[in-house]
Motif scaffolding. Structure first.
Motif, PDB file in Angstrom:
ATOM      1  N   GLY A   5       6.587   5.125   6.074  1.00  0.00           N
ATOM      2  CA  GLY A   5       7.115   5.685   4.837  1.00  0.00           C
ATOM      3  C   GLY A   5       6.346   6.938   4.471  1.00  0.00           C
ATOM      4  O   GLY A   5       5.154   7.063   4.777  1.00  0.00           O
ATOM      5  N   VAL A   6       7.036   7.884   3.846  1.00  0.00           N
ATOM      6  CA  VAL A   6       6.415   9.117   3.379  1.00  0.00           C
ATOM      7  C   VAL A   6       6.752   9.242   1.897  1.00  0.00           C
ATOM      8  O   VAL A   6       7.923   9.288   1.518  1.00  0.00           O
ATOM      9  CB  VAL A   6       6.946  10.351   4.152  1.00  0.00           C
ATOM     10  CG1 VAL A   6       6.284  11.623   3.641  1.00  0.00           C
ATOM     11  CG2 VAL A   6       6.722  10.191   5.645  1.00  0.00           C
ATOM     12  N   TYR A  24       5.662  -1.989  -3.765  1.00  0.00           N
ATOM     13  CA  TYR A  24       7.052  -2.449  -3.662  1.00  0.00           C
ATOM     14  C   TYR A  24       7.703  -1.954  -2.366  1.00  0.00           C
ATOM     15  O   TYR A  24       8.309  -2.722  -1.625  1.00  0.00           O
ATOM     16  CB  TYR A  24       7.847  -1.971  -4.881  1.00  0.00           C
ATOM     17  CG  TYR A  24       9.314  -2.294  -4.812  1.00  0.00           C
ATOM     18  CD1 TYR A  24       9.782  -3.561  -5.118  1.00  0.00           C
ATOM     19  CD2 TYR A  24      10.240  -1.313  -4.432  1.00  0.00           C
ATOM     20  CE1 TYR A  24      11.138  -3.863  -5.040  1.00  0.00           C
ATOM     21  CE2 TYR A  24      11.586  -1.611  -4.357  1.00  0.00           C
ATOM     22  CZ  TYR A  24      12.036  -2.887  -4.665  1.00  0.00           C
ATOM     23  OH  TYR A  24      13.363  -3.172  -4.575  1.00  0.00           O
ATOM     24  N   VAL A  25       7.557  -0.673  -2.082  1.00  0.00           N
ATOM     25  CA  VAL A  25       8.202  -0.075  -0.905  1.00  0.00           C
ATOM     26  C   VAL A  25       7.592  -0.614   0.390  1.00  0.00           C
ATOM     27  O   VAL A  25       8.307  -0.902   1.342  1.00  0.00           O
ATOM     28  CB  VAL A  25       8.142   1.470  -0.957  1.00  0.00           C
ATOM     29  CG1 VAL A  25       8.590   2.091   0.340  1.00  0.00           C
ATOM     30  CG2 VAL A  25       8.986   1.993  -2.102  1.00  0.00           C
ATOM     31  N   GLU A  30       9.335  -3.224   4.656  1.00  0.00           N
ATOM     32  CA  GLU A  30       8.542  -3.746   5.776  1.00  0.00           C
ATOM     33  C   GLU A  30       7.935  -2.610   6.603  1.00  0.00           C
ATOM     34  O   GLU A  30       8.048  -2.555   7.828  1.00  0.00           O
ATOM     35  CB  GLU A  30       9.382  -4.683   6.644  1.00  0.00           C
ATOM     36  CG  GLU A  30       9.905  -5.887   5.887  1.00  0.00           C
ATOM     37  CD  GLU A  30      10.819  -6.780   6.714  1.00  0.00           C
ATOM     38  OE1 GLU A  30      11.349  -6.326   7.749  1.00  0.00           O
ATOM     39  OE2 GLU A  30      10.989  -7.946   6.327  1.00  0.00           O
ATOM     40  N   LEU A  31       7.280  -1.688   5.894  1.00  0.00           N
ATOM     41  CA  LEU A  31       6.678  -0.527   6.542  1.00  0.00           C
ATOM     42  C   LEU A  31       5.360  -0.897   7.206  1.00  0.00           C
ATOM     43  O   LEU A  31       4.609  -1.727   6.699  1.00  0.00           O
ATOM     44  CB  LEU A  31       6.434   0.583   5.513  1.00  0.00           C
ATOM     45  CG  LEU A  31       7.667   1.140   4.804  1.00  0.00           C
ATOM     46  CD1 LEU A  31       7.250   2.123   3.714  1.00  0.00           C
ATOM     47  CD2 LEU A  31       8.616   1.800   5.789  1.00  0.00           C
ATOM     48  N   ASP A  32       5.081  -0.251   8.336  1.00  0.00           N
ATOM     49  CA  ASP A  32       3.795  -0.421   9.005  1.00  0.00           C
ATOM     50  C   ASP A  32       2.733   0.440   8.339  1.00  0.00           C
ATOM     51  O   ASP A  32       1.547   0.101   8.353  1.00  0.00           O
ATOM     52  CB  ASP A  32       3.908  -0.023  10.485  1.00  0.00           C
ATOM     53  CG  ASP A  32       4.846  -0.958  11.234  1.00  0.00           C
ATOM     54  OD1 ASP A  32       4.547  -2.163  11.282  1.00  0.00           O
ATOM     55  OD2 ASP A  32       5.893  -0.487  11.731  1.00  0.00           O
ATOM     56  N   ARG A  33       3.156   1.560   7.769  1.00  0.00           N
ATOM     57  CA  ARG A  33       2.243   2.501   7.133  1.00  0.00           C
ATOM     58  C   ARG A  33       3.006   3.285   6.069  1.00  0.00           C
ATOM     59  O   ARG A  33       4.200   3.548   6.236  1.00  0.00           O
ATOM     60  CB  ARG A  33       1.690   3.461   8.188  1.00  0.00           C
ATOM     61  CG  ARG A  33       0.848   4.605   7.657  1.00  0.00           C
ATOM     62  CD  ARG A  33       0.326   5.469   8.792  1.00  0.00           C
ATOM     63  NE  ARG A  33      -0.622   4.730   9.596  1.00  0.00           N
ATOM     64  CZ  ARG A  33      -1.945   4.764   9.423  1.00  0.00           C
ATOM     65  NH1 ARG A  33      -2.460   5.521   8.500  1.00  0.00           N
ATOM     66  NH2 ARG A  33      -2.751   4.067  10.184  1.00  0.00           N
ATOM     67  N   LEU A  34       2.296   3.649   5.010  1.00  0.00           N
ATOM     68  CA  LEU A  34       2.871   4.528   3.988  1.00  0.00           C
ATOM     69  C   LEU A  34       1.925   5.701   3.809  1.00  0.00           C
ATOM     70  O   LEU A  34       0.745   5.514   3.502  1.00  0.00           O
ATOM     71  CB  LEU A  34       3.073   3.790   2.663  1.00  0.00           C
ATOM     72  CG  LEU A  34       3.690   4.617   1.537  1.00  0.00           C
ATOM     73  CD1 LEU A  34       5.087   5.102   1.896  1.00  0.00           C
ATOM     74  CD2 LEU A  34       3.737   3.810   0.247  1.00  0.00           C
TER      75      LEU A  34
END
Length: 188
Positions: A5-6, A24-25, A30-34
């Protein structure tokens, strides 16, 4: 393939709503990284931002207990105007085997079609649109995901105004951020 996510913005200052969005995001998508990217020189609004390095310090303090979060200075280091598409291309070079999810609010989604290279961007990544009070955005592209996210009641501009007037901001920003703002008399 990793899901990254960015989340870009002015974060001027980062507040509890931003932190709630981050958590929340990460979970919902189900992000590996933000990757959180504070804007350097904004392309679309007057530049009344606190110095970039200080906003990065506040963001890192706000996110220090959240796994899988990276605060990036990629746009702060850029001396010119930063465009989201250019930043995305730079991230794609760094993270070759990843799919990207650009996190935006409904207010930004309303003028998404005006963004530099919007047509290319919407093919290069997915947009995740979060609810904002007073907006009702409808996705018009397969790569735009509208989340039924909670509404967050915090506003950076309200926090700056309160600080200018010498009013308390306890509870509006994370505790570590509050400590730095008060100690260094930021936004006064």
């Amino acid at each position: 393939m990793k899901k990254i996510g960015v989340y870009g913005g002015s974060f001027n200052p980062v507040h509890r709503g931003h932190v709630e969005i981050i958590k929340y995001v990460l979970k919902e998508m189900e992000l590996d990284r933000l990757i959180i990217i504070p804007v350097g020189c904004p392309s679309h609004k007057e530049d009344l931002l606190l110095e970039g390095e200080k906003r990065i310090e506040l963001l890192r303090a706000a996110c220090m207990d959240i796994d899988s979060v990276e605060v990036s200075d990629i746009e702060i280091k850029n001396k010119g105007v930063s465009y989201t598409y250019d930043t995305l291309l730079n991230l794609k070079k760094k993270y070759i085997d990843a799919s990207f999810y650009e996190i935006i609010g409904e207010d930004s989604a309303d003028y998404l079609h005006e963004w530099k290279d919007y047509e290319k961007m919407v093919e290069e990544c997915k947009f995740v649109v979060l609810k904002r009070n007073g907006y009702a955005y409808r996705a018009e592209h397969k790569n735009i995901i509208v989340l039924e996210s909670p509404l967050y009641r915090y506003s950076s501009s309200e926090i700056r105004e309160r600080l200018k007037k010498g009013l308390d901001i306890t509870g509006m920003v994370p505790e570590k951020v509050h400590e730095i703002i008060i100690k260094e008399k930021l936004y006064r």
